[in-house]
Design a protein around this motif. Structure first.
Motif, PDB file in Angstrom:
ATOM      1  N   ASN A  51       0.826  -1.221   0.000  1.00  0.00           N
ATOM      2  CA  ASN A  51       0.000   0.000   0.000  1.00  0.00           C
ATOM      3  C   ASN A  51       0.857   1.267   0.000  1.00  0.00           C
ATOM      4  OD1 ASN A  51      -2.441  -1.373  -0.083  1.00  0.00           O
ATOM      5  ND2 ASN A  51      -2.589  -1.510   2.154  1.00  0.00           N
ATOM      6  N   ASP A  52       1.958   1.253   0.771  1.00  0.00           N
ATOM      7  CA  ASP A  52       2.850   2.417   0.798  1.00  0.00           C
ATOM      8  C   ASP A  52       3.466   2.670  -0.580  1.00  0.00           C
ATOM      9  OD1 ASP A  52       2.351   2.913   3.435  1.00  0.00           O
ATOM     10  OD2 ASP A  52       4.209   2.034   4.191  1.00  0.00           O
ATOM     11  N   LEU A  53       3.863   1.605  -1.242  1.00  0.00           N
ATOM     12  CA  LEU A  53       4.445   1.754  -2.579  1.00  0.00           C
ATOM     13  C   LEU A  53       3.397   2.220  -3.584  1.00  0.00           C
ATOM     14  CD1 LEU A  53       6.688  -1.460  -2.650  1.00  0.00           C
ATOM     15  CD2 LEU A  53       7.507   0.900  -2.644  1.00  0.00           C
ATOM     16  N   LYS A  54       2.200   1.674  -3.454  1.00  0.00           N
ATOM     17  CA  LYS A  54       1.117   2.026  -4.386  1.00  0.00           C
ATOM     18  C   LYS A  54       0.720   3.493  -4.235  1.00  0.00           C
ATOM     19  CE  LYS A  54      -1.970  -1.126  -5.089  1.00  0.00           C
ATOM     20  NZ  LYS A  54      -3.125  -2.049  -4.894  1.00  0.00           N
ATOM     21  N   LYS A  55       0.683   3.977  -2.997  1.00  0.00           N
ATOM     22  CA  LYS A  55       0.266   5.362  -2.738  1.00  0.00           C
ATOM     23  C   LYS A  55       1.404   6.365  -2.900  1.00  0.00           C
ATOM     24  CE  LYS A  55      -3.142   3.888   0.724  1.00  0.00           C
ATOM     25  NZ  LYS A  55      -3.414   3.852   2.198  1.00  0.00           N
ATOM     26  N   GLY A  56       2.629   5.857  -3.024  1.00  0.00           N
ATOM     27  CA  GLY A  56       3.777   6.755  -3.112  1.00  0.00           C
ATOM     28  C   GLY A  56       4.193   7.335  -1.782  1.00  0.00           C
ATOM     29  N   THR A  57       3.812   6.674  -0.676  1.00  0.00           N
ATOM     30  CA  THR A  57       4.133   7.174   0.668  1.00  0.00           C
ATOM     31  C   THR A  57       5.275   6.402   1.330  1.00  0.00           C
ATOM     32  OG1 THR A  57       2.404   5.726   1.593  1.00  0.00           O
ATOM     33  CG2 THR A  57       1.781   8.000   1.064  1.00  0.00           C
ATOM     34  N   TYR A  58       5.905   5.497   0.578  1.00  0.00           N
ATOM     35  CA  TYR A  58       7.003   4.707   1.153  1.00  0.00           C
ATOM     36  C   TYR A  58       8.205   5.587   1.488  1.00  0.00           C
ATOM     37  CZ  TYR A  58      11.122   1.753   1.332  1.00  0.00           C
ATOM     38  OH  TYR A  58      12.308   1.173   1.721  1.00  0.00           O
ATOM     39  N   LYS A  59       8.718   5.425   2.710  1.00  0.00           N
ATOM     40  CA  LYS A  59       9.929   6.099   3.158  1.00  0.00           C
ATOM     41  C   LYS A  59      10.872   5.059   3.748  1.00  0.00           C
ATOM     42  CE  LYS A  59       8.394  10.264   2.263  1.00  0.00           C
ATOM     43  NZ  LYS A  59       8.984  11.049   1.143  1.00  0.00           N
ATOM     44  N   GLN A  60      12.160   5.271   3.543  1.00  0.00           N
ATOM     45  CA  GLN A  60      13.133   4.343   4.108  1.00  0.00           C
ATOM     46  C   GLN A  60      13.267   4.545   5.609  1.00  0.00           C
ATOM     47  OE1 GLN A  60      16.313   3.097   0.689  1.00  0.00           O
ATOM     48  NE2 GLN A  60      16.898   4.759   2.008  1.00  0.00           N
ATOM     49  N   GLY A  61      13.588   3.454   6.310  1.00  0.00           N
ATOM     50  CA  GLY A  61      13.832   3.528   7.748  1.00  0.00           C
ATOM     51  C   GLY A  61      15.213   4.088   8.055  1.00  0.00           C
ATOM     52  N   LYS A  62      15.560   4.096   9.330  1.00  0.00           N
ATOM     53  CA  LYS A  62      16.850   4.633   9.756  1.00  0.00           C
ATOM     54  C   LYS A  62      17.948   3.589   9.581  1.00  0.00           C
ATOM     55  CE  LYS A  62      15.154   8.033  13.096  1.00  0.00           C
ATOM     56  NZ  LYS A  62      15.209   8.496  14.500  1.00  0.00           N
ATOM     57  N   VAL A  86      11.829  -4.270   0.080  1.00  0.00           N
ATOM     58  CA  VAL A  86      11.538  -3.346  -1.016  1.00  0.00           C
ATOM     59  C   VAL A  86      12.706  -3.302  -1.995  1.00  0.00           C
ATOM     60  CG1 VAL A  86      10.978  -0.950  -1.634  1.00  0.00           C
ATOM     61  CG2 VAL A  86      10.027  -1.956   0.463  1.00  0.00           C
ATOM     62  N   GLN A  87      13.929  -3.291  -1.480  1.00  0.00           N
ATOM     63  CA  GLN A  87      15.096  -3.264  -2.362  1.00  0.00           C
ATOM     64  C   GLN A  87      15.222  -4.551  -3.165  1.00  0.00           C
ATOM     65  OE1 GLN A  87      18.724  -1.981  -0.508  1.00  0.00           O
ATOM     66  NE2 GLN A  87      17.910   0.036  -0.036  1.00  0.00           N
ATOM     67  N   GLN A  88      14.924  -5.676  -2.536  1.00  0.00           N
ATOM     68  CA  GLN A  88      14.922  -6.950  -3.261  1.00  0.00           C
ATOM     69  C   GLN A  88      13.919  -6.910  -4.412  1.00  0.00           C
ATOM     70  OE1 GLN A  88      16.338 -10.009  -3.316  1.00  0.00           O
ATOM     71  NE2 GLN A  88      17.853  -9.749  -1.694  1.00  0.00           N
ATOM     72  N   LYS A 174      14.527   7.596  -6.646  1.00  0.00           N
ATOM     73  CA  LYS A 174      14.966   8.819  -5.968  1.00  0.00           C
ATOM     74  C   LYS A 174      15.070   8.585  -4.455  1.00  0.00           C
ATOM     75  CE  LYS A 174      13.424  12.728  -7.596  1.00  0.00           C
ATOM     76  NZ  LYS A 174      12.533  13.888  -7.893  1.00  0.00           N
ATOM     77  N   VAL A 175      14.105   7.851  -3.893  1.00  0.00           N
ATOM     78  CA  VAL A 175      14.150   7.524  -2.458  1.00  0.00           C
ATOM     79  C   VAL A 175      15.427   6.759  -2.140  1.00  0.00           C
ATOM     80  CG1 VAL A 175      13.078   6.127  -0.639  1.00  0.00           C
ATOM     81  CG2 VAL A 175      11.645   7.539  -2.127  1.00  0.00           C
ATOM     82  N   ASP A 180      19.299   9.219   2.590  1.00  0.00           N
ATOM     83  CA  ASP A 180      20.282   8.794   3.585  1.00  0.00           C
ATOM     84  C   ASP A 180      20.954  10.055   4.112  1.00  0.00           C
ATOM     85  OD1 ASP A 180      22.443   9.507   1.802  1.00  0.00           O
ATOM     86  OD2 ASP A 180      22.131   7.621   0.768  1.00  0.00           O
ATOM     87  N   ASP A 181      21.952   9.893   4.951  1.00  0.00           N
ATOM     88  CA  ASP A 181      22.580  11.072   5.557  1.00  0.00           C
ATOM     89  C   ASP A 181      23.850  11.491   4.823  1.00  0.00           C
ATOM     90  OD1 ASP A 181      24.065   8.898   6.231  1.00  0.00           O
ATOM     91  OD2 ASP A 181      24.078   9.257   8.390  1.00  0.00           O
ATOM     92  N   LEU A 182      23.992  11.064   3.576  1.00  0.00           N
ATOM     93  CA  LEU A 182      25.189  11.373   2.802  1.00  0.00           C
ATOM     94  C   LEU A 182      24.895  12.439   1.752  1.00  0.00           C
ATOM     95  CD1 LEU A 182      26.314   7.678   2.112  1.00  0.00           C
ATOM     96  CD2 LEU A 182      27.246   9.198   3.861  1.00  0.00           C
ATOM     97  N   ASP A 183      25.741  13.457   1.680  1.00  0.00           N
ATOM     98  CA  ASP A 183      25.628  14.450   0.613  1.00  0.00           C
ATOM     99  C   ASP A 183      26.211  13.899  -0.684  1.00  0.00           C
ATOM    100  OD1 ASP A 183      24.452  16.404   2.254  1.00  0.00           O
ATOM    101  OD2 ASP A 183      26.415  17.028   2.994  1.00  0.00           O
ATOM    102  N   ILE A 184      27.312  13.178  -0.553  1.00  0.00           N
ATOM    103  CA  ILE A 184      27.982  12.546  -1.689  1.00  0.00           C
ATOM    104  C   ILE A 184      28.167  11.071  -1.368  1.00  0.00           C
ATOM    105  CG2 ILE A 184      30.076  12.498  -3.115  1.00  0.00           C
ATOM    106  CD1 ILE A 184      30.509  15.426  -2.405  1.00  0.00           C
ATOM    107  N   GLY A 185      28.024  10.228  -2.383  1.00  0.00           N
ATOM    108  CA  GLY A 185      28.252   8.796  -2.193  1.00  0.00           C
ATOM    109  C   GLY A 185      26.978   8.048  -1.883  1.00  0.00           C
TER     110      GLY A 185
END
Length: 345
Positions: A51-62, A86-88, A174-175, A180-185
């Motif tokens: 449902n999160d993927l279908k609605k576009g509301t999926y966010k990655q965890g910490k 999700v990555q799989q 894009k997600v 993540d907490d990286l500006d580069i990489g």
């Protein structure tokens, strides 16, 4: 094959496909806490992801961050189990069937039926061809400076846009790239990262094969080999590669990148490769000797975990057997205080 991935996101977003992704993500995870917690209400959790993927509301965890020290020090970032599912799904349903088939033959990482041994055997095959053609020749051996840490996110996303036109799939991409907490990489440890890294350097592969017209080129992730007739060719090609990496991918070659006569052999993917044979690297020999000292000490203390010891020993031997190493293997076997018939030689 169509030029871009389009109208596939919704088609591939099914409960069964996510369950298959869950099965793959679950393999070899033992009794990890987040897996056990996810399994308590498995079907509901899968439906929530859907449902999160279908609605576009999926966010990655910490991310959970930790450091490994073998073969060298690296910071590893690990996502919660839910995100690994999700990555799989993303990699198996889109990246592998649509993008990987476009890679060149001698791109050897993250591809089924390829890997380090394929890289080594392909390198040796190319060396034999060069020997037959020219006798003496040169090796240009390169790797990228701190590769994963220096991938430019914007460049990576623009590369992915060349393959993906499905808007929902692009938003999910894009997600993965930016959340993540990286500006580069990109984080080492993500299932997506190894594929993104390979796709990023596919741009270099195409440049080397199509623009520079190099015939004998092999790449395993950020390490690559180019076989050339003369030292002058090596100088010129190295200069061109450095410029392309800097201008197009914002990357640099490692200072260890060099060219040298082929008679010195090629230290690549765990072996020292010659036209006629392969040898084990010195550091791999040293690592086994160090382990043997530890195993023998544990045995004397009656503290040796036999199962783990045999698995580790057989893993070393499985690697060594692909090189000319029988005498060394026999010597190491004879230096062990404990052996049994389950151990390979």
């Amino acid at each position: 094959m169509c030029k871009t991935i389009k109208k596939s996101f919704t088609l591939k977003l099914t409960f069964d496909n996510l369950m298959n992704a869950y099965e793959r993500a679950s393999k070899n995870k033992g009794n990890k806490k987040d897996l056990l917690k996810f399994n308590i209400d498995l079907e509901t959790n899968i439906i929530n992801i859907l449902n999160d993927l279908k609605k576009g509301t999926y966010k990655q965890g910490k991310y959970r961050t930790f450091t490994i020290y073998e073969p060298k020090e690296r910071i590893i970032k690990s996502l919660p189990f839910r995100d690994r599912i999700v990555q799989q799904w993303y990699i198996e349903e889109f990246i592998k069937p649509f993008i990987l088939p476009r890679f060149i033959y001698s791109n050897c990482a993250c591809i089924e039926f390829k890997g380090t041994l394929f890289s080594v055997n392909t390198t040796q095959k190319y060396m034999r061809k060069m020997k037959k053609l020219y006798g003496d020749y040169y090796v240009l051996k390169c790797d990228i400076k701190k590769y994963f840490y220096n991938i430019d996110k914007d460049i990576l996303f623009n590369i992915m846009k060349k393959y993906i036109s499905d808007k929902k799939l692009l938003e999910l991409t894009k997600v993965f790239i930016y959340e993540d907490d990286l500006d580069i990489g990109i984080p080492i440890g993500n299932y997506t990262s190894q594929y993104f890294a390979n796709i990023y350097l596919n741009e270099l592969d195409k440049y080397i094969k199509e623009k520079l017209k190099i015939k004998y080129y092999i790449r395993y992730m950020d390490d690559f080999i180019i076989l050339l007739k003369t030292k002058e060719e090596c100088k010129e090609i190295k200069k061109n590669v450095e410029k392309f990496l800097s201008d197009k991918l914002k990357l640099e070659l490692n200072i260890k990148s060099k060219y040298y006569p082929s008679k010195m052999g090629i230290n690549f993917c765990g072996y020292v490769i010659y036209e006629t044979h392969k040898l084990i690297r010195k550091r791999s020999k040293y690592k086994l000797k160090r382990n043997i000292s530890s195993w023998n000490y544990q045995y004397l203390l009656d503290n040796l975990d036999i199962r783990k010891f045999i698995l580790s020993w057989n893993s070393f031997i499985g690697y060594f057997k692909h090189a000319n190493s029988y005498n060394f293997r026999l010597k190491m076997f004879n230096s062990l205080f404990y052996t049994n018939d389950k151990m390979k030689l």
